[in-house]
Design an enzyme around this catalytic site. Structure first.
Site, PDB file in Angstrom:
ATOM      1  N   CYS A 184       0.866  -1.178   0.000  1.00 31.54           N
ATOM      2  CA  CYS A 184       0.000   0.000   0.000  1.00 31.54           C
ATOM      3  C   CYS A 184       0.901   1.226   0.000  1.00 31.54           C
ATOM      4  O   CYS A 184       2.134   1.119   0.064  1.00 31.54           O
ATOM      5  CB  CYS A 184      -0.958  -0.008   1.194  1.00 31.54           C
ATOM      6  N   HIS A 185       0.302   2.394  -0.108  1.00 32.73           N
ATOM      7  CA  HIS A 185       1.051   3.639  -0.223  1.00 32.73           C
ATOM      8  C   HIS A 185       0.405   4.710   0.660  1.00 32.73           C
ATOM      9  O   HIS A 185      -0.730   4.562   1.113  1.00 32.73           O
ATOM     10  CB  HIS A 185       1.047   4.161  -1.665  1.00 32.73           C
TER      11      HIS A 185
ATOM     12  N   SER B  79       5.685   6.609  -6.471  1.00 33.69           N
ATOM     13  CA  SER B  79       6.534   7.326  -7.427  1.00 33.69           C
ATOM     14  C   SER B  79       6.310   8.834  -7.387  1.00 33.69           C
ATOM     15  O   SER B  79       7.219   9.607  -7.693  1.00 33.69           O
ATOM     16  CB  SER B  79       6.289   6.801  -8.841  1.00 33.69           C
TER      17      SER B  79
ATOM     18  N   ARG C 149       5.934   4.930 -17.817  1.00 32.55           N
ATOM     19  CA  ARG C 149       4.913   5.951 -17.626  1.00 32.55           C
ATOM     20  C   ARG C 149       4.995   6.580 -16.238  1.00 32.55           C
ATOM     21  O   ARG C 149       4.357   7.604 -15.977  1.00 32.55           O
ATOM     22  CB  ARG C 149       3.519   5.368 -17.852  1.00 32.55           C
TER      23      ARG C 149
ATOM     24  N   HIS D 141       3.181  -7.305  -8.331  1.00 30.35           N
ATOM     25  CA  HIS D 141       2.005  -7.609  -9.155  1.00 30.35           C
ATOM     26  C   HIS D 141       2.308  -8.623 -10.266  1.00 30.35           C
ATOM     27  O   HIS D 141       1.828  -8.501 -11.398  1.00 30.35           O
ATOM     28  CB  HIS D 141       1.427  -6.321  -9.748  1.00 30.35           C
TER      29      HIS D 141
ATOM     30  N   ASP E  42      -2.806  -2.429  -2.596  1.00 27.04           N
ATOM     31  CA  ASP E  42      -2.330  -1.355  -3.479  1.00 27.04           C
ATOM     32  C   ASP E  42      -3.078  -0.045  -3.209  1.00 27.04           C
ATOM     33  O   ASP E  42      -3.040   0.870  -4.034  1.00 27.04           O
ATOM     34  CB  ASP E  42      -2.429  -1.721  -4.964  1.00 27.04           C
TER      35      ASP E  42
END
Length: 295
Positions: free
Chosen positions: A27-28, A72, A125, A176, A244
């Site tokens: 997770c973030h 990111s 990306r 993933h 996630d």
């Protein structure tokens, strides 16, 4: 750039109840921006999703611990991740993104702050540069800390990255499943290539996560389950699972976190496999001092 929300504001309560001690291992946190600004190189600008929101979701979903992976959008400034870990009362650990020029003393400070791994991102990306030579230097320098390396890539890069990953001296965790085409089923070319890679590299683990990104069908994600469940069965000691949350860049198809949790018993068919997926395996990597390893 418009700030975006990509997470469900009222996720359902899962029907499946994770076992006590279960870890959401991916997770973030985002910001809060006023305290922890986003990187000037960020490819997206999310709304704030801080530790209080994350821990409230964890409790709602029935988990006990989190592994917070540096997002990111924060670049190599790990302060937001460290802040969340510090507020967790030792119920969270982290994975950092670091500048290749980071000093050993700075790495030691990250370790003291709860970081237990470093992430190398190859998604074009999301990042402008992914220097393999610099990444290998970092991987060798973190070995002394007992950390692991997390590698994020898409399936078409697997063959190219194998020599790079074979040079990494630590445990490797693939985010993933390397983003294979799960719509082709468990015998599809990309998932078979990934399974063969895991068979030949016993130091490589993977996260069976991100059904909401990888499924071509959408909920209830049957194609994802059919492709991922065999990995849990075959590599039971090398698999992790995570929500996630807050689902970066999913604003056009925001998933229900409760529904994602309900995939767990479909991915891990027995209580033993679920315990390995949710407790035993993440604890070995992130809280080894509690399972007889070195901290």
């Amino acid at each position: 750039m418009t700030r975006i929300r990509s997470w469900h504001e009222a996720p359902s309560k899962p029907r499946y109840t994770p076992p006590p001690g279960a870890v959401d291992a991916h997770c973030h946190v985002f910001g809060p921006q006023a305290e922890f600004p986003f990187s000037a190189k960020a490819k997206y600008l999310p709304q704030d999703a801080g530790p209080e929101t994350l821990f409230a979701l964890r409790n709602h979903l029935g988990f006990s611990r989190n592994v917070i992976v540096q997002a990111s959008c924060h670049g190599t400034d790990n302060r937001a991740t460290l802040n969340a870990i510090a507020k967790s009362e030792d119920s969270a650990r982290g994975v950092a993104v670091v500048d290749p020029e980071i000093s050993d003393s700075e790495l030691d400070a990250l370790h003291k702050g709860g970081i237990r791994g470093v992430r190398f991102n190859f998604l074009k990306r999301l990042v402008d540069d992914a220097p393999k030579d610099k990444f290998l230097e970092i991987a060798k320098r973190i070995e002394r800390l007992g950390w692991h390396v997390v590698v994020y890539f898409e399936a078409d890069l697997l063959d190219e990255l194998i020599p790079f990953m074979e040079a990494i001296p630590t445990t490797i965790v693939i985010d993933h499943m390397g983003r294979p085409d799960v719509s082709a089923g468990p015998e599809g070319a990309e998932i078979l290539a990934f399974r063969n890679f895991l068979r030949g590299h016993p130091n490589v683990w993977t996260k069976v996560s991100c059904a909401e990104r990888l499924s071509a069908q959408g909920a209830p994600f049957d194609d994802f389950v059919e492709s991922a469940a065999p990995l849990v069965e075959e590599f039971e000691d090398r698999v992790l699972w995570g929500t996630d949350w807050p689902h970066p860049n999913m604003q056009d198809a925001i998933p229900d976190d409760g529904a994602l949790v309900d995939l767990i018993p479909r991915l891990a068919a027995t209580e033993r496999l679920r315990r390995k997926l949710l407790i035993d395996n993440p604890m070995k990597l992130y809280w080894p001092e509690e399972v007889g390893g070195e901290g």
